[in-house]
Design an enzyme around this catalytic site. Sequence first.
Site: not given
Ligand code: ACO
Length: 448
Positions: A82, A116, A246
């Site tokens: 991709e 992906c 994945h």
């Molecule tokens: N210690 C431990 N855990 C923590 C801490 C900390 N200090 N701070 C946050 N966390 C946890 C949160 O509770 C959350 O876990 P949970 O989901 O079990 O509750 C996790 O860390 C992530 O924190 P969020 O606040 O949800 O993270 P954010 O919204 O900032 O970003 C996300 C995460 C949305 C995955 C981002 O990285 C993203 O957009 N990534 C790309 C999209 C992606 O990969 N999607 C997956 C499918 S599609 C694909 O493959 C591309």
Amino acid sequence: QKNVGILAIEIYFPPTCIQQEVLEAHDGASKGKYTIGLGQDCMGFCTEVEDVISMSLTAVTSLLEKYAVDPKQVGRLEVGSETVIDKSKSIKTFLMQIFEKCGNTDIEGVDSTNACYGGTAALFNCVNWVESSSWDGRYGLVVCTDSAVYAEGPARPTGGAAAIAMLIGPNAPIVFESKIRASHMAHVYDFYKPILDSEYPVVDGKLSQTCYLMALDACYKSLCNKYEKLEGKQFSIADAAYFVFHSPYNKLVQKSFARLLFNDFLRNACSIDKSAKEKLAPFLSLSGDESYQSRDLEKTSQQVAKPFYNEKVQPTTLIPKQVGNMYTASLYAAFASLLHNKHNTLAGQRVMLFSYGSGSTATMFSLKLNEGQHPFSLSNIASAMNVAEKLKSRHELVPEKFVEIMQLMEHRYGAKDFVTSKDCSLLAPGTYYLTEVDSKYRRFYAKK
Ligand code: ACO
């Protein structure tokens, strides 16, 4: 043809990486967010001398060499990616340089693209070809290659980069159980790349997580139904030794496996014992939508799933945790981790794979493993991949350097008329690298 499947696998990822703990501190994220919250250890990335074409040239050349496969013996080559470098000219055509040199231009196949999922589409195409009346007796070759980079912000630590090459043919140690397979495809805007002059996606992180889990549920339900019709008995997580997902980041893999266990609970499957039933009972009445929102369900099902996760999933997580999301290569890097960790005990086992590409496309499918015959054996694949050595010999860069490289790559994306530093000091011998993009956007590579 009998036992059509994967004969050999080679994986390449860049030698340059950054520790998630270090990136976390640099980004000002709370301690543990990337390492525990996302479940990631380290992230690999391309510097200005590497891209999806160089990585795939390296992976294909290395596979052919290690298994002494004559390039004339390849009759189909399919690429999943991709990472768009050219809107018309396929990555496959760049790889033809390897085969043209040997006088083989009679090779079917082009690139497949949908987030992906492209690698899985390429893999199915090759397997179908070998099983079909068009097969001419030669090998199929599948390449998954991606560089996953995100704009600054919460998604940035979920990048990664790798290329995987897989040789396809009959009498394989890794065989497709093609009847045990189910897909879920739908129209959603969770992650897409409409901005053609940028490598970065537009991503709705939260929506993409939910879309992934909904696709997982749909595939699993449909697969269970098909299995029951075929075998006359229920399917549950007890019917496969390992589950490979994945892997955009490890936390989503943990949630996904817990979700399968919750599905088993809802279907009253034998994998769920009395104490698990009691713990999950409060969630029986949740609607589908509610179940994706419930934090309590997420926590409880992950807790109930933990021992099964350690047994059936943990051995698949090494490379995705160390390299990050490799997009099309992520699922197969997880599978490669399993071969690396468990090659001695995999013969006779069933392994389930779940492929997800945003947009969205998803398939769950089954592989049945046998030891195979040298050089196409599970133990030889594991030793030829040399995963431990590749991980150990990486170089950790500091965040300032990582950010600087990301900025340079932003400028270089879609650009013409430049030469790279040609600095290949960090690359292993045999690695291809980008030397120049000329005034007509033509790309040139050299081999170290
Ligand atoms: N210690 C431990 N855990 C923590 C801490 C900390 N200090 N701070 C946050 N966390 C946890 C949160 O509770 C959350 O876990 P949970 O989901 O079990 O509750 C996790 O860390 C992530 O924190 P969020 O606040 O949800 O993270 P954010 O919204 O900032 O970003 C996300 C995460 C949305 C995955 C981002 O990285 C993203 O957009 N990534 C790309 C999209 C992606 O990969 N999607 C997956 C499918 S599609 C694909 O493959 C591309």
